[in-house]
Design an enzyme around this catalytic site. Structure first.
Site, PDB file in Angstrom:
ATOM      1  N   LYS A 131       0.905  -1.066  -0.037  1.00  0.00           N
ATOM      2  CA  LYS A 131       0.134  -0.055  -0.027  1.00  0.00           C
ATOM      3  C   LYS A 131       0.877   1.091   0.119  1.00  0.00           C
ATOM      4  O   LYS A 131       1.659   1.349   1.123  1.00  0.00           O
ATOM      5  CB  LYS A 131      -0.975  -0.013   1.336  1.00  0.00           C
ATOM      6  CG  LYS A 131      -1.951   0.954   1.155  1.00  0.00           C
ATOM      7  CD  LYS A 131      -3.245   0.642   0.043  1.00  0.00           C
ATOM      8  CE  LYS A 131      -4.321   1.206   0.319  1.00  0.00           C
ATOM      9  NZ  LYS A 131      -5.625   0.472  -0.642  1.00  0.00           N
ATOM     10  N   THR A 189      -3.983  -4.988   0.774  1.00  0.00           N
ATOM     11  CA  THR A 189      -3.432  -3.603   0.833  1.00  0.00           C
ATOM     12  C   THR A 189      -4.117  -2.919   1.708  1.00  0.00           C
ATOM     13  O   THR A 189      -3.518  -1.885   2.549  1.00  0.00           O
ATOM     14  CB  THR A 189      -3.208  -3.049  -0.351  1.00  0.00           C
ATOM     15  OG1 THR A 189      -4.360  -2.571  -1.128  1.00  0.00           O
ATOM     16  CG2 THR A 189      -2.396  -3.705  -1.336  1.00  0.00           C
ATOM     17  N   ARG A 207      31.923  30.594  -9.197  1.00  0.00           N
ATOM     18  CA  ARG A 207      30.726  30.257  -9.627  1.00  0.00           C
ATOM     19  C   ARG A 207      29.830  30.174  -8.716  1.00  0.00           C
ATOM     20  O   ARG A 207      30.106  29.614  -7.567  1.00  0.00           O
ATOM     21  CB  ARG A 207      30.483  29.264 -10.722  1.00  0.00           C
ATOM     22  CG  ARG A 207      30.938  27.754  -9.956  1.00  0.00           C
ATOM     23  CD  ARG A 207      30.516  26.748 -11.069  1.00  0.00           C
ATOM     24  NE  ARG A 207      30.795  25.450 -10.297  1.00  0.00           N
ATOM     25  CZ  ARG A 207      30.608  24.261 -10.803  1.00  0.00           C
ATOM     26  NH1 ARG A 207      30.016  24.108 -11.972  1.00  0.00           N
ATOM     27  NH2 ARG A 207      30.755  23.148 -10.264  1.00  0.00           N
ATOM     28  N   HIS A 258      22.077  25.306 -12.251  1.00  0.00           N
ATOM     29  CA  HIS A 258      23.037  26.221 -12.939  1.00  0.00           C
ATOM     30  C   HIS A 258      22.393  27.818 -12.561  1.00  0.00           C
ATOM     31  O   HIS A 258      21.270  27.900 -12.791  1.00  0.00           O
ATOM     32  CB  HIS A 258      23.196  26.245 -14.232  1.00  0.00           C
ATOM     33  CG  HIS A 258      23.673  24.692 -14.714  1.00  0.00           C
ATOM     34  ND1 HIS A 258      24.964  24.428 -14.236  1.00  0.00           N
ATOM     35  CD2 HIS A 258      23.281  23.550 -15.204  1.00  0.00           C
ATOM     36  CE1 HIS A 258      25.282  23.032 -14.664  1.00  0.00           C
ATOM     37  NE2 HIS A 258      24.135  22.762 -15.105  1.00  0.00           N
TER      38      HIS A 258
END
EC number: 1.7.3.3
Length: 299
Positions: free
Chosen positions: A13, A58, A176, A247
């Site tokens: 489940k 389930t 960067r 980025h």
């Protein structure tokens, strides 16, 4: 002529959304989780002949997950997951193995008139805590983790001296922005430890290494993250990390006569580099089924 047979199978489940509120004192506590249960064993009759006699529904798994949030408690998701998995394996005869995967969502107390409120929270936008617990006749395995932890630093990252070919146009850089949405999972070598303190400590190490390492590559940063976790916690056998490179490109403001000294960026969400690494001890115990997932099994 080849014979067609049933291969590996499992069922359960998925994504039971459970919120457990502790009301024992005027200051309430909240735990908000998404729980998936998965059972493993010889269920071939169900697949080959539709015979459900060995199948625990389930829906029963769902009801158990909710009941255990009260009966066993839901404070550490690792302890809760172990209780569920042990129940399915030890108390349900056809079940030979159980996998429990849990996401926990963070809530922060609301501040009212300068003080934390006793029963009001605000959903925070931080990482999602995760746990994956597997129990079978051979043993017990716990994998802790986190996902969707977005982290950025504005300097202290480089990317240069890389391989080039006729299609390479990327310029090298020694300064960067580095940003990612980190997924980290770590396999414990024990099931007897302080889950809460360890989780917070691991997260602290991951953030610290991201911040302090002068990164020549995101790959290097991931290794240093995993290494720091293993050096700090002998109870952890290995760490797996995945990080999309979010980025940030310096935006060209020259058409407007404006100089941009690495202060205004375009955050480009795709395409992105996707970096993955496993950092482990050379004497780590075998992982067994610790990494055999339920959700995403076919991916």
């Amino acid at each position: 002529m080849s014979e067609i047979i049933l291969g590996t199978n499992q069922y359960g489940k998925a994504e039971n959304r459970i919120v457990r509120i502790y009301r024992d004192t005027p200051r309430h506590e909240i735990h908000d989780v998404n729980v998936s249960t998965c059972l493993r064993g010889d269920f071939s009759a169900a697949y080959l002949a539709g015979d459900q006699s060995e199948v625990l529904p389930t829906d029963t798994q769902k009801q158990t997950a909710y009941a255990y949030a009260k009966e066993k408690g839901l404070t550490s998701i690792e302890d809760y997951g172990l209780a569920l998995a042990r129940h399915f394996v030890h108390d349900v005869a056809p079940v030979q193995g159980a996998r429990i995967e849990i996401d926990e969502y963070a809530w922060q107390r609301a501040v009212v008139d300068g003080a934390e409120h006793d029963h009001t929270w605000i959903r925070t936008g931080q990482e999602v805590r995760t746990a994956a617990i597997t129990v079978d006749a051979e043993g017990e395995w716990v994998v802790g983790g986190l996902k969707d932890m977005t982290i950025l630093k504005s300097t202290g990252s480089e990317f240069a001296d890389f391989l080039t070919d006729p299609y390479t146009i990327l310029e090298p850089t020694h300064d960067r922005v580095m940003a990612t949405s980190l997924t980290a999972q770590w396999r414990y070598a024990s099931t007897d430890l302080d889950w809460e303190a360890t989780y917070e400590g691991v997260k602290t190490q991951l953030v610290k290494q991201f911040a302090v390492v002068q990164s020549l590559a995101l790959q290097q940063t991931l290794f240093e993250m995993g290494k720091a976790v293993l050096e700090t916690y002998p109870t952890i056998a290995e760490v797996r990390l995945a990080a999309p490179n979010k980025h940030h490109f310096v935006y060209d403001l020259s058409p407007f006569g404006v100089e941009n000294h690495r202060e205004v960026f375009n955050a480009d969400d795709r395409p992105y580099g996707f970096i993955q690494a496993t950092v482990t001890r050379d004497d780590a115990p075998p992982p067994g089924p610790a990494w055999d997932s339920y959700q995403g099994w076919l991916v």
